[in-house]
Write a protein that holds these residues in place. Structure first.
Motif, PDB file in Angstrom:
ATOM      1  N   ASN A  54       0.617  11.697  -2.817  1.00 54.45           N
ATOM      2  CA  ASN A  54       0.230  13.096  -2.729  1.00 54.45           C
ATOM      3  C   ASN A  54      -0.453  13.442  -4.051  1.00 54.45           C
ATOM      4  O   ASN A  54       0.185  13.446  -5.101  1.00 54.45           O
ATOM      5  CB  ASN A  54       1.467  13.979  -2.505  1.00 54.45           C
ATOM      6  CG  ASN A  54       1.117  15.444  -2.444  1.00 54.45           C
ATOM      7  OD1 ASN A  54      -0.025  15.845  -2.646  1.00 54.45           O
ATOM      8  ND2 ASN A  54       2.118  16.261  -2.170  1.00 54.45           N
ATOM      9  N   VAL A  55      -1.752  13.702  -4.001  1.00 57.20           N
ATOM     10  CA  VAL A  55      -2.511  13.969  -5.227  1.00 57.20           C
ATOM     11  C   VAL A  55      -2.680  15.468  -5.494  1.00 57.20           C
ATOM     12  O   VAL A  55      -3.432  15.868  -6.366  1.00 57.20           O
ATOM     13  CB  VAL A  55      -3.894  13.253  -5.213  1.00 57.20           C
ATOM     14  CG1 VAL A  55      -3.708  11.754  -5.320  1.00 57.20           C
ATOM     15  CG2 VAL A  55      -4.713  13.640  -4.002  1.00 57.20           C
ATOM     16  N   GLY A  82      -5.060   3.491  -9.233  1.00 57.86           N
ATOM     17  CA  GLY A  82      -5.765   4.726  -8.916  1.00 57.86           C
ATOM     18  C   GLY A  82      -6.724   5.079 -10.037  1.00 57.86           C
ATOM     19  O   GLY A  82      -6.539   4.676 -11.178  1.00 57.86           O
ATOM     20  N   ASN A  83      -7.744   5.842  -9.695  1.00 55.71           N
ATOM     21  CA  ASN A  83      -8.745   6.218 -10.688  1.00 55.71           C
ATOM     22  C   ASN A  83      -8.194   7.325 -11.581  1.00 55.71           C
ATOM     23  O   ASN A  83      -7.963   8.440 -11.140  1.00 55.71           O
ATOM     24  CB  ASN A  83     -10.035   6.670 -10.008  1.00 55.71           C
ATOM     25  CG  ASN A  83     -11.177   6.774 -10.993  1.00 55.71           C
ATOM     26  OD1 ASN A  83     -10.988   7.196 -12.131  1.00 55.71           O
ATOM     27  ND2 ASN A  83     -12.352   6.382 -10.560  1.00 55.71           N
ATOM     28  N   ILE A 124       0.943   5.744   0.040  1.00 60.27           N
ATOM     29  CA  ILE A 124       0.238   7.014   0.184  1.00 60.27           C
ATOM     30  C   ILE A 124       0.765   7.930  -0.912  1.00 60.27           C
ATOM     31  O   ILE A 124       1.965   8.159  -1.019  1.00 60.27           O
ATOM     32  CB  ILE A 124       0.497   7.658   1.563  1.00 60.27           C
ATOM     33  CG1 ILE A 124       0.156   6.698   2.709  1.00 60.27           C
ATOM     34  CG2 ILE A 124      -0.237   8.992   1.676  1.00 60.27           C
ATOM     35  CD1 ILE A 124      -1.312   6.474   2.932  1.00 60.27           C
ATOM     36  N   ASN A 164      -3.622  17.145  -0.520  1.00 58.99           N
ATOM     37  CA  ASN A 164      -4.448  15.944  -0.355  1.00 58.99           C
ATOM     38  C   ASN A 164      -3.628  14.683  -0.637  1.00 58.99           C
ATOM     39  O   ASN A 164      -2.780  14.677  -1.522  1.00 58.99           O
ATOM     40  CB  ASN A 164      -5.650  15.985  -1.305  1.00 58.99           C
ATOM     41  CG  ASN A 164      -6.563  17.151  -1.002  1.00 58.99           C
ATOM     42  OD1 ASN A 164      -6.905  17.403   0.147  1.00 58.99           O
ATOM     43  ND2 ASN A 164      -6.940  17.884  -2.026  1.00 58.99           N
ATOM     44  N   THR A 165      -3.928  13.626   0.123  1.00 59.98           N
ATOM     45  CA  THR A 165      -3.259  12.343  -0.106  1.00 59.98           C
ATOM     46  C   THR A 165      -4.299  11.267  -0.352  1.00 59.98           C
ATOM     47  O   THR A 165      -5.482  11.443  -0.047  1.00 59.98           O
ATOM     48  CB  THR A 165      -2.389  11.941   1.110  1.00 59.98           C
ATOM     49  OG1 THR A 165      -3.217  11.848   2.260  1.00 59.98           O
ATOM     50  CG2 THR A 165      -1.261  12.928   1.336  1.00 59.98           C
ATOM     51  N   GLU A 166      -3.838  10.165  -0.912  1.00 61.57           N
ATOM     52  CA  GLU A 166      -4.726   9.050  -1.237  1.00 61.57           C
ATOM     53  C   GLU A 166      -3.947   7.760  -1.008  1.00 61.57           C
ATOM     54  O   GLU A 166      -2.811   7.640  -1.451  1.00 61.57           O
ATOM     55  CB  GLU A 166      -5.127   9.191  -2.706  1.00 61.57           C
ATOM     56  CG  GLU A 166      -6.031   8.125  -3.248  1.00 61.57           C
ATOM     57  CD  GLU A 166      -6.401   8.404  -4.708  1.00 61.57           C
ATOM     58  OE1 GLU A 166      -7.027   9.446  -4.975  1.00 61.57           O
ATOM     59  OE2 GLU A 166      -6.047   7.585  -5.562  1.00 61.57           O
ATOM     60  N   GLU A 167      -4.561   6.816  -0.296  1.00 64.87           N
ATOM     61  CA  GLU A 167      -3.924   5.516  -0.115  1.00 64.87           C
ATOM     62  C   GLU A 167      -4.321   4.626  -1.283  1.00 64.87           C
ATOM     63  O   GLU A 167      -5.495   4.547  -1.643  1.00 64.87           O
ATOM     64  CB  GLU A 167      -4.351   4.867   1.198  1.00 64.87           C
ATOM     65  CG  GLU A 167      -3.643   3.555   1.459  1.00 64.87           C
ATOM     66  CD  GLU A 167      -3.930   2.964   2.835  1.00 64.87           C
ATOM     67  OE1 GLU A 167      -3.619   1.771   3.005  1.00 64.87           O
ATOM     68  OE2 GLU A 167      -4.458   3.670   3.697  1.00 64.87           O
ATOM     69  N   ARG A 168      -3.320   3.967  -1.870  1.00 63.58           N
ATOM     70  CA  ARG A 168      -3.579   3.106  -3.021  1.00 63.58           C
ATOM     71  C   ARG A 168      -2.927   1.746  -2.819  1.00 63.58           C
ATOM     72  O   ARG A 168      -1.814   1.653  -2.324  1.00 63.58           O
ATOM     73  CB  ARG A 168      -2.994   3.712  -4.293  1.00 63.58           C
ATOM     74  CG  ARG A 168      -3.662   4.972  -4.751  1.00 63.58           C
ATOM     75  CD  ARG A 168      -3.034   5.433  -6.035  1.00 63.58           C
ATOM     76  NE  ARG A 168      -3.588   6.707  -6.468  1.00 63.58           N
ATOM     77  CZ  ARG A 168      -3.055   7.455  -7.408  1.00 63.58           C
ATOM     78  NH1 ARG A 168      -1.954   7.057  -8.032  1.00 63.58           N
ATOM     79  NH2 ARG A 168      -3.605   8.595  -7.756  1.00 63.58           N
ATOM     80  N   ASP A 224       0.876  -1.167   0.000  1.00 63.92           N
ATOM     81  CA  ASP A 224       0.000   0.000   0.000  1.00 63.92           C
ATOM     82  C   ASP A 224       0.910   1.212   0.000  1.00 63.92           C
ATOM     83  O   ASP A 224       1.966   1.195   0.644  1.00 63.92           O
ATOM     84  CB  ASP A 224      -0.865   0.060   1.266  1.00 63.92           C
ATOM     85  CG  ASP A 224      -2.023  -0.915   1.237  1.00 63.92           C
ATOM     86  OD1 ASP A 224      -2.838  -0.825   0.317  1.00 63.92           O
ATOM     87  OD2 ASP A 224      -2.097  -1.752   2.157  1.00 63.92           O
TER      88      ASP A 224
END
Length: 150
Positions: free
Chosen positions: A79-80, A110-111, A77, A84-88, A75
């Motif tokens: 930085n988008v 990721g989308n 993290i 903002n961050t997103e776990e993928r 997994d």
């Protein structure tokens, strides 16, 4: 200590030159136009929708409406932007570009619906695996069989 200096043009002759957009043949999906991103130091990214993680498996829909189930290997993290961050989840794919084949290459899922290219190839992969230079004025040159002359 002897230092061997390469001539400027020799450095370029030893490197494969790829375009900004190349077709990667991804196992289980097929050939996908992919963007080589020398500014992206993180993982390669592949498009995924309806991403579901169940234990060590990742289920998602990807390019060409293919539904895949892959082993989750990590997994991360990401930085988008805008703080903002997103776990993928991270999965591995075997892939081919031109006449080069690669196995167990990590991709975060990721989308990328809003992105034109559904695969983003990272700086690390370009540098360490492809060992290539990017000609941003070119596209899809890995599959060409003609020689590039400098």
């Amino acid at each position: 200590v002897t230092v061997v200096m390469k001539k400027f043009n020799q450095f370029f002759l030893e490197k494969q030159v790829l375009g900004l957009i190349e077709f990667f043949d991804v196992d289980g999906i097929g050939k996908i136009p992919s963007k080589l991103d020398s500014g992206n130091g993180a993982f390669n990214v592949i498009h995924g929708e309806d991403i579901q993680v169940q234990g060590n498996k990742v289920h998602f829909k990807t390019v060409n409406n293919k539904r895949l189930m892959k082993d989750k290997v990590d997994d991360i993290i990401i930085n988008v932007g805008a703080g903002n961050t997103e776990e993928r989840p991270v999965v591995e794919f075997d892939l081919k570009i031109g006449n080069k084949e690669f196995t167990k290459i990590p991709f975060s899922v990721g989308n990328r619906t809003s992105n034109l290219y559904k695969i983003l190839v990272s700086k690390d992969f370009i540098e360490k695996e492809l060992d290539a230079l990017i000609d941003v004025s070119q596209e899809n040159i890995a599959d060409r069989e003609d020689e590039v002359n400098y």
